[in-house]
Enzyme design. Sequence first.
Site, PDB file in Angstrom:
ATOM      1  CB  SER A  38     -13.823 -18.655  -5.166  1.00 37.24           C
ATOM      2  OG  SER A  38     -13.397 -17.633  -3.863  1.00 37.24           O
ATOM      3  CB  CYS A 126       3.123  -2.497  -5.550  1.00 41.59           C
ATOM      4  SG  CYS A 126       2.504  -3.109  -3.698  1.00 41.59           S
ATOM      5  CG  HIS A 234       1.954   1.638  -3.033  1.00 41.67           C
ATOM      6  ND1 HIS A 234       0.768   1.768  -2.114  1.00 41.67           N
ATOM      7  CD2 HIS A 234       1.929   0.240  -3.266  1.00 41.67           C
ATOM      8  CE1 HIS A 234       0.258   0.515  -1.474  1.00 41.67           C
ATOM      9  NE2 HIS A 234       1.168  -0.352  -2.161  1.00 41.67           N
TER      10      HIS A 234
HETATM   11  C1  2RA Z   1       1.662  -4.369   0.489  1.00 42.13           C
HETATM   12  N1  2RA Z   1       3.423  -4.225  -1.501  1.00 42.13           N
HETATM   13  O1  2RA Z   1       1.643  -2.769  -0.530  1.00 42.13           O
HETATM   14  C2  2RA Z   1       2.127  -4.418  -0.789  1.00 42.13           C
HETATM   15  C3  2RA Z   1       1.605  -5.772  -1.172  1.00 42.13           C
HETATM   16  N2  2RA Z   1       1.000  -5.828  -2.025  1.00 42.13           N
HETATM   17  O2  2RA Z   1       1.448  -4.289   1.824  1.00 42.13           O
END
Ligand code: 2RA
Length: 329
Positions: A38, A126, A234
């Site tokens: 990149s 996360c 999430h």
């Molecule tokens: C996922 N938390 O959601 C892990 C890495 N970002 O796959």
Amino acid sequence: MKIAIIGATGMVGEVMLKVLEERNFPVSELIPVASSKSIGKEITFKNKPYKVVGLEEAISLQPQIAIFSAGGNTSLEWAPRFAEIGTTVIDNSSAWRMDLEKQLIVPEINAHRLTTQDKIIANPNCSTIQMVMVLAPLHKKYKIKRIVVSTYQSISGTGVKAVKQLENELAGIKGEMAYPYPIHQNAIPHCDVFESNGYTKEEMKLVRETQKILDDKTIAVTATAVRIPTSGGHSEAVNVEFENDFDLSEVRQILNQTDGVTVQDNIDVNTYPMPIYAHGKDDVFVGRIRRDGSQPNSLNLWVVSDNLRKGAATNTIQIAEYLVAHNLI
Ligand code: 2RA
């Protein structure tokens, strides 16, 4: 601030640049860094074009801050090299999170632990960030004994390849697979790789990182991490048992008063958090708050957050903001 974004062309890196702009972080010079394929690409930041450079050039420019989102191997090799020249590294990979000498920071919870000696600072996973954002104030008040969490994780957490796999499946195109199975109309109980104990790394991150961030190894945690075909963020079903009993209205009041947390909880009008509405926002959303009558001192919660923002980019930039505000750089 002269700031380098390592992984600037990746999904999280692009959100980091967006959040830096949105929050008007004091960037005097931006150094967008990416892998060799990149280098030379052009990115736009605050309506100005910047050429992507490689790591060797980036380190020669001596940034004050380097925010990494380029995988664990790159962080393991390059974070110490940047730290050696005096750069403060904030790393979004899992490389340094469990290192006993490194801080694992969610600013609203434990940024006070940071000192000028911290030259490599780890950004939590996360799914950990959104869970501890909600549980930390409750832990302070009622002391957590055990957490049982099931996650419903967006494909964006895996990256571009996973998003492409879902697009291809929806279009009926056979393409490269990010997962061992189709993700469309499916739920895959397999985020990251399996460890010898039968849990995945993703599940063990929730266990280990939660204990480190809340600074309490007595907290028992067990997790099941599941990948689902959403893109906005999430979701987590959290069951938490406290040492002490609680009052539901007080729980709601504590969460309502917690910076970075928004309570969305009114079943009479079908109000509860959902990734489709959390997408693009920085808060962690909590709802379905209810006592678990099956055992004493226990509570059920539903927690949703944009995993690319508070779950990654925004949290790293909030750490950088804290460092600047407290003259720790
Ligand atoms: C996922 N938390 O959601 C892990 C890495 N970002 O796959």
